[in-house]
Motif scaffolding. Structure first.
Motif, PDB file in Angstrom:
ATOM      1  N   LEU A   1      -2.436  19.446  23.809  1.00  0.00           N
ATOM      2  CA  LEU A   1      -3.660  18.791  23.342  1.00  0.00           C
ATOM      3  C   LEU A   1      -3.366  17.617  22.416  1.00  0.00           C
ATOM      4  CD1 LEU A   1      -5.830  21.946  22.574  1.00  0.00           C
ATOM      5  CD2 LEU A   1      -5.558  20.697  24.714  1.00  0.00           C
ATOM      6  N   GLU A   2      -4.195  16.575  22.534  1.00  0.00           N
ATOM      7  CA  GLU A   2      -4.064  15.410  21.654  1.00  0.00           C
ATOM      8  C   GLU A   2      -5.260  15.357  20.713  1.00  0.00           C
ATOM      9  OE1 GLU A   2      -3.128  11.895  23.862  1.00  0.00           O
ATOM     10  OE2 GLU A   2      -1.124  12.652  24.321  1.00  0.00           O
ATOM     11  N   THR A   3      -5.564  16.492  20.111  1.00  0.00           N
ATOM     12  CA  THR A   3      -6.669  16.596  19.151  1.00  0.00           C
ATOM     13  C   THR A   3      -6.430  15.640  17.977  1.00  0.00           C
ATOM     14  OG1 THR A   3      -6.575  18.919  19.733  1.00  0.00           O
ATOM     15  CG2 THR A   3      -7.946  18.355  17.856  1.00  0.00           C
TER      16      THR A   3
ATOM     17  N   ARG B   1      -0.235   9.048  12.120  1.00  0.00           N
ATOM     18  CA  ARG B   1      -0.729   9.432  13.444  1.00  0.00           C
ATOM     19  C   ARG B   1       0.323  10.279  14.175  1.00  0.00           C
ATOM     20  NH1 ARG B   1      -5.135   7.732  11.218  1.00  0.00           N
ATOM     21  NH2 ARG B   1      -6.210   5.947  12.115  1.00  0.00           N
ATOM     22  N   PRO B   2      -0.138  11.287  14.936  1.00  0.00           N
ATOM     23  CA  PRO B   2       0.815  12.152  15.654  1.00  0.00           C
ATOM     24  C   PRO B   2       1.280  11.545  16.979  1.00  0.00           C
ATOM     25  CG  PRO B   2      -1.444  12.999  15.876  1.00  0.00           C
ATOM     26  CD  PRO B   2      -1.537  11.729  15.076  1.00  0.00           C
ATOM     27  N   TYR B   3       2.571  11.647  17.263  1.00  0.00           N
ATOM     28  CA  TYR B   3       3.144  11.186  18.535  1.00  0.00           C
ATOM     29  C   TYR B   3       4.182  12.185  19.045  1.00  0.00           C
ATOM     30  CZ  TYR B   3       0.683   6.913  17.598  1.00  0.00           C
ATOM     31  OH  TYR B   3      -0.336   6.029  17.345  1.00  0.00           O
TER      32      TYR B   3
ATOM     33  N   ARG C   1      -6.019   1.116  14.478  1.00  0.00           N
ATOM     34  CA  ARG C   1      -5.201   0.565  13.373  1.00  0.00           C
ATOM     35  C   ARG C   1      -3.813   1.171  13.289  1.00  0.00           C
ATOM     36  NH1 ARG C   1      -7.338   1.186   7.694  1.00  0.00           N
ATOM     37  NH2 ARG C   1      -5.291   0.372   7.119  1.00  0.00           N
ATOM     38  N   GLY C   2      -3.735   2.503  13.493  1.00  0.00           N
ATOM     39  CA  GLY C   2      -2.439   3.176  13.329  1.00  0.00           C
ATOM     40  C   GLY C   2      -1.425   2.710  14.354  1.00  0.00           C
ATOM     41  N   SER C   3      -1.826   2.700  15.611  1.00  0.00           N
ATOM     42  CA  SER C   3      -0.874   2.310  16.668  1.00  0.00           C
ATOM     43  C   SER C   3      -0.621   0.800  16.641  1.00  0.00           C
ATOM     44  CB  SER C   3      -1.378   2.769  18.036  1.00  0.00           C
ATOM     45  OG  SER C   3      -2.717   2.380  18.224  1.00  0.00           O
ATOM     46  N   GLN C   4      -1.622   0.011  16.254  1.00  0.00           N
ATOM     47  CA  GLN C   4      -1.396  -1.444  16.157  1.00  0.00           C
ATOM     48  C   GLN C   4      -0.350  -1.755  15.087  1.00  0.00           C
ATOM     49  OE1 GLN C   4      -5.220  -3.303  15.511  1.00  0.00           O
ATOM     50  NE2 GLN C   4      -5.991  -2.544  17.462  1.00  0.00           N
TER      51      GLN C   4
ATOM     52  N   PHE D   1       9.474   7.038  20.978  1.00  0.00           N
ATOM     53  CA  PHE D   1       8.064   7.411  21.131  1.00  0.00           C
ATOM     54  C   PHE D   1       7.399   6.415  22.086  1.00  0.00           C
ATOM     55  CE2 PHE D   1       9.466   8.820  16.956  1.00  0.00           C
ATOM     56  CZ  PHE D   1       9.028  10.130  16.937  1.00  0.00           C
ATOM     57  N   LEU D   2       6.512   6.940  22.928  1.00  0.00           N
ATOM     58  CA  LEU D   2       5.671   6.106  23.792  1.00  0.00           C
ATOM     59  C   LEU D   2       4.310   6.025  23.124  1.00  0.00           C
ATOM     60  CD1 LEU D   2       4.964   4.701  26.528  1.00  0.00           C
ATOM     61  CD2 LEU D   2       4.421   6.973  27.406  1.00  0.00           C
ATOM     62  N   VAL D   3       3.939   4.845  22.653  1.00  0.00           N
ATOM     63  CA  VAL D   3       2.731   4.699  21.832  1.00  0.00           C
ATOM     64  C   VAL D   3       1.736   3.785  22.541  1.00  0.00           C
ATOM     65  CG1 VAL D   3       1.837   3.842  19.623  1.00  0.00           C
ATOM     66  CG2 VAL D   3       4.053   5.006  19.701  1.00  0.00           C
ATOM     67  N   LYS D   4       0.580   4.331  22.891  1.00  0.00           N
ATOM     68  CA  LYS D   4      -0.507   3.499  23.453  1.00  0.00           C
ATOM     69  C   LYS D   4      -1.165   2.769  22.289  1.00  0.00           C
ATOM     70  CE  LYS D   4      -4.730   4.030  26.220  1.00  0.00           C
ATOM     71  NZ  LYS D   4      -4.419   3.426  27.520  1.00  0.00           N
ATOM     72  N   VAL D   5      -1.272   1.459  22.396  1.00  0.00           N
ATOM     73  CA  VAL D   5      -1.792   0.680  21.271  1.00  0.00           C
ATOM     74  C   VAL D   5      -3.323   0.657  21.369  1.00  0.00           C
ATOM     75  CG1 VAL D   5      -1.717  -1.526  20.076  1.00  0.00           C
ATOM     76  CG2 VAL D   5       0.333  -0.673  21.243  1.00  0.00           C
TER      77      VAL D   5
HETATM   78  C1  LIG Z   1       0.163  16.311  19.197  1.00  0.00           C
HETATM   79  C2  LIG Z   1      -0.234  14.908  19.581  1.00  0.00           C
HETATM   80  C3  LIG Z   1       0.662  14.117  20.265  1.00  0.00           C
HETATM   81  C4  LIG Z   1       0.303  12.822  20.615  1.00  0.00           C
HETATM   82  N1  LIG Z   1       1.215  12.066  21.291  1.00  0.00           N
HETATM   83  C5  LIG Z   1       0.911  10.784  21.590  1.00  0.00           C
HETATM   84  C6  LIG Z   1       1.882   9.971  22.235  1.00  0.00           C
HETATM   85  O1  LIG Z   1       3.010  10.399  22.509  1.00  0.00           O
HETATM   86  N2  LIG Z   1       1.539   8.695  22.493  1.00  0.00           N
HETATM   87  C7  LIG Z   1       0.306   8.178  22.177  1.00  0.00           C
HETATM   88  O2  LIG Z   1       0.059   7.003  22.421  1.00  0.00           O
HETATM   89  N3  LIG Z   1      -0.630   8.945  21.595  1.00  0.00           N
HETATM   90  C8  LIG Z   1      -0.347  10.227  21.270  1.00  0.00           C
HETATM   91  N4  LIG Z   1      -1.271  10.987  20.637  1.00  0.00           N
HETATM   92  C9  LIG Z   1      -2.575  10.392  20.308  1.00  0.00           C
HETATM   93  C10 LIG Z   1      -2.423   9.513  19.082  1.00  0.00           C
HETATM   94  O3  LIG Z   1      -2.087  10.282  17.946  1.00  0.00           O
HETATM   95  C11 LIG Z   1      -3.720   8.787  18.822  1.00  0.00           C
HETATM   96  O4  LIG Z   1      -3.984   7.984  19.887  1.00  0.00           O
HETATM   97  C12 LIG Z   1      -3.599   7.985  17.551  1.00  0.00           C
HETATM   98  O5  LIG Z   1      -4.005   8.797  16.492  1.00  0.00           O
HETATM   99  C13 LIG Z   1      -4.401   6.740  17.606  1.00  0.00           C
HETATM  100  O6  LIG Z   1      -4.393   6.185  16.319  1.00  0.00           O
HETATM  101  P1  LIG Z   1      -4.953   4.710  16.064  1.00  0.00           P
HETATM  102  O7  LIG Z   1      -5.015   4.520  14.609  1.00  0.00           O
HETATM  103  O8  LIG Z   1      -4.194   3.731  16.872  1.00  0.00           O
HETATM  104  O9  LIG Z   1      -6.376   4.756  16.692  1.00  0.00           O
HETATM  105  P2  LIG Z   1      -7.729   5.164  15.939  1.00  0.00           P
HETATM  106  O10 LIG Z   1      -8.234   4.022  15.176  1.00  0.00           O
HETATM  107  O11 LIG Z   1      -7.518   6.448  15.226  1.00  0.00           O
HETATM  108  O12 LIG Z   1      -8.613   5.344  17.229  1.00  0.00           O
HETATM  109  C14 LIG Z   1      -8.875   4.279  18.140  1.00  0.00           C
HETATM  110  C15 LIG Z   1      -9.852   4.765  19.171  1.00  0.00           C
HETATM  111  O13 LIG Z   1      -9.266   5.769  19.964  1.00  0.00           O
HETATM  112  C16 LIG Z   1      -9.963   6.975  19.805  1.00  0.00           C
HETATM  113  N5  LIG Z   1      -8.962   7.999  19.692  1.00  0.00           N
HETATM  114  C17 LIG Z   1      -7.999   8.131  18.744  1.00  0.00           C
HETATM  115  N6  LIG Z   1      -7.225   9.173  18.982  1.00  0.00           N
HETATM  116  C18 LIG Z   1      -7.695   9.738  20.115  1.00  0.00           C
HETATM  117  C19 LIG Z   1      -7.308  10.860  20.871  1.00  0.00           C
HETATM  118  N7  LIG Z   1      -6.293  11.632  20.528  1.00  0.00           N
HETATM  119  N8  LIG Z   1      -7.996  11.146  21.983  1.00  0.00           N
HETATM  120  C20 LIG Z   1      -9.048  10.380  22.356  1.00  0.00           C
HETATM  121  N9  LIG Z   1      -9.459   9.300  21.676  1.00  0.00           N
HETATM  122  C21 LIG Z   1      -8.801   8.981  20.573  1.00  0.00           C
HETATM  123  C22 LIG Z   1     -10.769   6.861  18.536  1.00  0.00           C
HETATM  124  O14 LIG Z   1     -11.944   7.667  18.585  1.00  0.00           O
HETATM  125  C23 LIG Z   1     -11.103   5.394  18.553  1.00  0.00           C
HETATM  126  O15 LIG Z   1     -12.160   5.129  19.405  1.00  0.00           O
HETATM  127  C24 LIG Z   1      -0.965  12.297  20.281  1.00  0.00           C
HETATM  128  C25 LIG Z   1      -1.875  13.102  19.584  1.00  0.00           C
HETATM  129  C26 LIG Z   1      -1.502  14.393  19.237  1.00  0.00           C
HETATM  130  C27 LIG Z   1      -2.463  15.250  18.487  1.00  0.00           C
END
Ligand SMILES: Cc1cc2nc3c(=O)[nH]c(=O)nc-3n(C[C@H](O)[C@H](O)[C@H](O)COP(=O)(O)OP(=O)(O)OC[C@H]3O[C@@H](n4cnc5c(N)ncnc54)[C@H](O)[C@@H]3O)c2cc1C
Ligand code: FES
Length: 283
Positions: free
Chosen positions: A234-236, A59-61, A80-83, A73-77
């Protein structure tokens, strides 16, 4: 074809600290195996555990703090990835790929004030952005604290992550929460309007924004309507992070600076884009 940055690499990193932050986030500090050059704010790394607990796709952060030798890194939980990252403990190893992406433009102290609009965890690329602007970037004149405005919005006070760290930078910090539990009741754009109406901020400002997509669409709309310089981080959702999978398309402005391609790749051409180049709201 845009390529990954030449300084990006895949390596292990040892977890140094995992601290709770706000209602639902962690501050994750790691020590990469190989030393890294200082990282520009709003560049990012792909992160995953290597013990099978993380999903296969990292996952990107954004880099939140660069301690020189250690990254935070500041990670919103959320999923699965952030957990999985939140369950790591000091001494464990992570896979770290980066630094990736471009980062904020040069924040110089010569023009109108810079207004940074952060929504929730969209705050992550701004702490270093403020520090680098105050120190001076790329040989440009450094910003004075009064030229930088950080407008931090969230649903509730508990999602204004690490607010004290932003206040400690000495720049203008204002908050807005949807439930009114901290600062103005409402969102960051209403806060911006209020500051401009009160004359605390001029009409001409330079905007930087990071947050949920509806917020970024509204920021883009405002910037176009008022002809303001504006960059969005963008947080695509991403797959590979290095330009191979086509999993991170961002619609481009027709005949804009990115040419005739209808989509840009967020991972290698962003994550920071000028609204002259891309459009979330559609032009
Ligand atoms: C360039 C970049 C930088 C980022 N920096 C940070 C950061 O510094 N801190 C941080 O906490 N997060 C950041 N993010 C977002 C982070 O990567 C995602 O939140 C992460 O992929 C979540 O993974 P997960 O497995 O926990 O959740 P998933 O299981 O992948 O998703 C959980 C839920 O959240 C939704 N979701 C996931 N990602 C996003 C998103 N980007 N926007 C909206 N909804 C989403 C999913 O649709 C699902 O409903 C960044 C993203 C990008 C592209
Ligand atoms: S995430 Fe694979 S091309 Fe951007």
């Amino acid at each position: 074809m845009p390529a990954p940055p030449p300084d990006a690499r895949s390596q292990t990193a040892q977890v140094v600290a995992v601290e709770p932050c706000g209602d639902d986030a962690i501050l994750l500090r790691v020590r990469p195996a190989d030393s890294l050059s200082p990282v520009r704010a709003s560049r990012f790394f792909m992160l995953r555990r290597e013990d099978g607990l993380s999903p296969l796709i990292p996952r990107p952060y954004s880099v939140y703090r660069d301690h020189g030798g250690e990254l935070e890194f500041l990670v919103k939980v959320m999923g699965r990835g952030s957990q999985a990252l939140a369950k790591t403990r000091p001494g464990e190893q992570l896979r770290l790929i980066g630094p990736l992406g471009n980062g904020w433009p040069t924040l110089d102290g010569d023009g109108p004030p810079w207004v940074m609009l952060a929504g929730g965890v969209g705050s992550a690329p701004f702490l270093m952005g403020i520090q680098q602007a105050l120190a001076g970037m790329d040989g440009a004149s450094a910003c004075r604290p009064d030229q930088l405005w950080y407008l931090f919005g969230a649903a509730t006070a508990g999602l204004l992550y690490d607010l004290d760290a932003f206040e400690a930078t000495g720049v203008n910090v204002r908050t807005a929460t949807v439930d009114g539990s901290h600062g103005r009741t409402g969102n960051v754009l209403q806060l911006l309007d209020e500051l401009q109406e009160r004359g605390e901020l001029p009409r001409e400002v330079r905007l930087l924004a990071c947050g949920p997509e509806p917020m970024l669409e509204a920021v883009e709309h405002l910037a176009r309507e008022r002809g303001l310089a504006c960059w969005l981080s963008l947080e695509t959702l991403m797959g590979c992070g290095v330009g191979i999978c086509n999993g991170c398309p961002v619609p481009t402005v027709p005949d804009g600076p990115l040419g005739s391609w209808s989509n840009a790749k967020c991972c290698v051409e962003g994550p920071v884009f000028s609204v002259e180049a891309v459009t979330l709201a559609g032009v």
